[in-house]
Design a protein around this motif. Sequence first.
Motif, PDB file in Angstrom:
ATOM      1  N   SER A  68      28.825 -23.145  -8.257  1.00 47.60           N
ATOM      2  CA  SER A  68      28.840 -22.028  -7.306  1.00 47.60           C
ATOM      3  C   SER A  68      29.700 -20.883  -7.838  1.00 47.60           C
ATOM      4  O   SER A  68      29.559 -19.742  -7.409  1.00 47.60           O
ATOM      5  CB  SER A  68      29.251 -22.465  -5.899  1.00 47.60           C
ATOM      6  OG  SER A  68      30.391 -23.252  -5.924  1.00 47.60           O
ATOM      7  N   ASP A 107      31.612 -20.106   2.208  1.00 45.05           N
ATOM      8  CA  ASP A 107      31.589 -21.086   1.130  1.00 45.05           C
ATOM      9  C   ASP A 107      31.765 -22.489   1.708  1.00 45.05           C
ATOM     10  O   ASP A 107      32.836 -22.850   2.181  1.00 45.05           O
ATOM     11  CB  ASP A 107      32.705 -20.741   0.139  1.00 45.05           C
ATOM     12  CG  ASP A 107      32.708 -21.625  -1.094  1.00 45.05           C
ATOM     13  OD1 ASP A 107      32.047 -22.675  -1.088  1.00 45.05           O
ATOM     14  OD2 ASP A 107      33.393 -21.257  -2.067  1.00 45.05           O
ATOM     15  N   THR A 117      27.804 -26.303  -3.204  1.00 41.11           N
ATOM     16  CA  THR A 117      27.877 -26.874  -4.546  1.00 41.11           C
ATOM     17  C   THR A 117      27.660 -28.375  -4.467  1.00 41.11           C
ATOM     18  O   THR A 117      27.954 -28.995  -3.446  1.00 41.11           O
ATOM     19  CB  THR A 117      29.240 -26.602  -5.202  1.00 41.11           C
ATOM     20  OG1 THR A 117      29.269 -27.228  -6.491  1.00 41.11           O
ATOM     21  CG2 THR A 117      30.408 -27.129  -4.382  1.00 41.11           C
ATOM     22  N   SER A 143      29.214 -30.174  -6.696  1.00 38.58           N
ATOM     23  CA  SER A 143      30.366 -30.676  -7.461  1.00 38.58           C
ATOM     24  C   SER A 143      31.211 -31.667  -6.687  1.00 38.58           C
ATOM     25  O   SER A 143      31.590 -32.713  -7.201  1.00 38.58           O
ATOM     26  CB  SER A 143      31.256 -29.516  -7.899  1.00 38.58           C
ATOM     27  OG  SER A 143      30.561 -28.660  -8.761  1.00 38.58           O
ATOM     28  N   LYS A 144      31.549 -31.327  -5.436  1.00 40.55           N
ATOM     29  CA  LYS A 144      32.530 -32.120  -4.711  1.00 40.55           C
ATOM     30  C   LYS A 144      31.931 -33.418  -4.182  1.00 40.55           C
ATOM     31  O   LYS A 144      32.627 -34.391  -3.966  1.00 40.55           O
ATOM     32  CB  LYS A 144      33.151 -31.291  -3.579  1.00 40.55           C
ATOM     33  CG  LYS A 144      33.604 -29.897  -4.019  1.00 40.55           C
ATOM     34  CD  LYS A 144      34.764 -29.928  -4.999  1.00 40.55           C
ATOM     35  CE  LYS A 144      34.880 -28.711  -5.896  1.00 40.55           C
ATOM     36  NZ  LYS A 144      35.392 -27.510  -5.317  1.00 40.55           N
ATOM     37  N   ARG A 146      27.224 -29.184 -12.959  1.00 41.97           N
ATOM     38  CA  ARG A 146      27.401 -27.741 -12.749  1.00 41.97           C
ATOM     39  C   ARG A 146      26.187 -27.165 -12.003  1.00 41.97           C
ATOM     40  O   ARG A 146      25.382 -26.422 -12.571  1.00 41.97           O
ATOM     41  CB  ARG A 146      27.612 -26.984 -14.078  1.00 41.97           C
ATOM     42  CG  ARG A 146      28.762 -27.444 -14.915  1.00 41.97           C
ATOM     43  CD  ARG A 146      30.093 -27.396 -14.170  1.00 41.97           C
ATOM     44  NE  ARG A 146      30.469 -26.071 -13.750  1.00 41.97           N
ATOM     45  CZ  ARG A 146      30.892 -25.772 -12.499  1.00 41.97           C
ATOM     46  NH1 ARG A 146      30.982 -26.700 -11.565  1.00 41.97           N
ATOM     47  NH2 ARG A 146      31.236 -24.547 -12.202  1.00 41.97           N
TER      48      ARG A 146
HETATM   49  C1  LIG Z   1      35.385 -26.271  -6.033  1.00 43.29           C
HETATM   50  C2  LIG Z   1      35.027 -25.092  -5.255  1.00 43.29           C
HETATM   51  C3  LIG Z   1      33.989 -24.246  -5.657  1.00 43.29           C
HETATM   52  C4  LIG Z   1      33.359 -24.318  -7.031  1.00 43.29           C
HETATM   53  O1  LIG Z   1      32.445 -25.227  -7.215  1.00 43.29           O
HETATM   54  P1  LIG Z   1      31.543 -25.284  -8.518  1.00 43.29           P
HETATM   55  O2  LIG Z   1      30.180 -25.409  -7.978  1.00 43.29           O
HETATM   56  O3  LIG Z   1      32.013 -26.516  -9.221  1.00 43.29           O
HETATM   57  O4  LIG Z   1      31.712 -24.041  -9.336  1.00 43.29           O
HETATM   58  C5  LIG Z   1      33.638 -23.192  -4.836  1.00 43.29           C
HETATM   59  N1  LIG Z   1      34.299 -22.955  -3.710  1.00 43.29           N
HETATM   60  C6  LIG Z   1      35.317 -23.724  -3.299  1.00 43.29           C
HETATM   61  C7  LIG Z   1      36.018 -23.395  -2.032  1.00 43.29           C
HETATM   62  C8  LIG Z   1      35.723 -24.807  -4.065  1.00 43.29           C
HETATM   63  O5  LIG Z   1      36.774 -25.533  -3.690  1.00 43.29           O
END
Ligand SMILES: *Cc1c(COP(=O)(O)O)cnc(C)c1O
Length: 344
Positions: free
Chosen positions: A81, A178, A202, A204-205, A212
Amino acid sequence: MIRTEIRSLRAYYAPDADGMIKLDAMENPYSMPDTLQQQWAAFMAKQNINRYPDSNMFALRAAIAELDDLKPEQVLLGNGSDEIIQMLLIASDAGTCVVPTPSFVMYSLIARWLKRPVATVPLTKDFALSPRSVLQVCAREKAALLFLACPNNPTGNLWDTDTIAEIAHGFRGLVVIDEAYLAFSGRSHTHLIANNVIILRTFSKMGWAGLRLGYALGTVEMIAELNKVRMPYNINTLTDASARFLLAHYDVFLAQIRHIKKAREELSQALSSLNGVKVYPSQANFLTIRVPDADAIFNGLKQRKILIKNLHGSDVLLNNCLRISIGKREENTLLLQALKELLP
Ligand SMILES: *Cc1c(COP(=O)(O)O)cnc(C)c1O
C-alpha cells in the motif's frame, strides 16, 4: 545534484533480525501449512515468467472486489500500500497533505519526496483524534488530501466511527482511510466510499508481507484516474498468482487471524498486570505500551534476542513507548518472561 531535503533524509532502515524473535514489524508469525505450501509451489511452477504480467490484473482485482461486494473496476493494486500512497500523492491536487501525529510515517515521508507540504494534527494524550482540529487544519491549509489510519499505527487504537464520518463529510479534499489492520479490527469504512473518499488496504499484516500487495478501493471514476499513474506491470506475475491462490484458501488465514486476536487479548492482560506497564487499547496485531525506561527495556530485550519497536523519541506523545507485534504463543511467553526480568 541531489535536493537538500533528500540529502537530509535517511534511507528506510529495517534492523537485522537474524536469529531474533521478530516482534517489530506487524507480520503474521505463522507460515502456511505444509500441504498448502506444496500446492502453492506447484501453482507457482506453472506461471509463465518469461512473459510480462497481465497488465490489467482483472482476475486478481475481481477476487479482491468480491471480498467487499464491489466491482473489479473499484480496485487499484499497488506494490504494497506504500506504492498506492505514492500514487495518491502524485495524482491528487497540489496543496497541503494533512496527517495526524503520531501516525504511519510513510504518509509524510512520501509527501516530502514529492515536494508536497505537510501539516500535522496532534492526537490527544490518549491518542484520540479531534474531528474539529482536523477540519480546522484542513481549512486553514486549504488542504488537498488527508490520511487517516484506522486503526492507527503506531498507537493501535481505532478512532470513533463518528469522528471518521464527520471528517469524511466535512472535508472537500481527498480523504484516504487506511485500513491496513482491518483483519484485526473488523471495522470497515467502505460505506463511506465517494469521489473524495478512498479506502487503502494491504495483505501485509494479515499474513502475506513478503508478497508486497496493497490495494485501494474507490469509486470507478476515481480508480480510473489513479490507475493512470500506476507503473506498468507494478504487480509481478508471482505476486498475482500467489494472491489468487491465497485468496482461494482465505479461511486458513482467517483462522490464523482469530488466533492472533486471541493472543492479543491474552498478552494485553498479562502486560497490564506487570508493574509500571501501561497497555493502550489495540484493534491491530500489535500492542503499544508505556514503560518507565523504554530504551533500557528495548536494549534488554534485544540482548535476549527479542526484537520490538522502540517508539521513544519519535513523537512527544510516545515518550517511553514501545510497540510489540503479536507473536506465536511461545514467543509472547518468552517476551513476558524477559520483561519481568527487565522491569524495575
Ligand atoms: C504497514 C502499514 C502500511 C503499509 O503496508 P504495505 O502494504 O506493506 O506497504 C500502510 N499503512 C499502515 C497504517 C501500516 O501500518
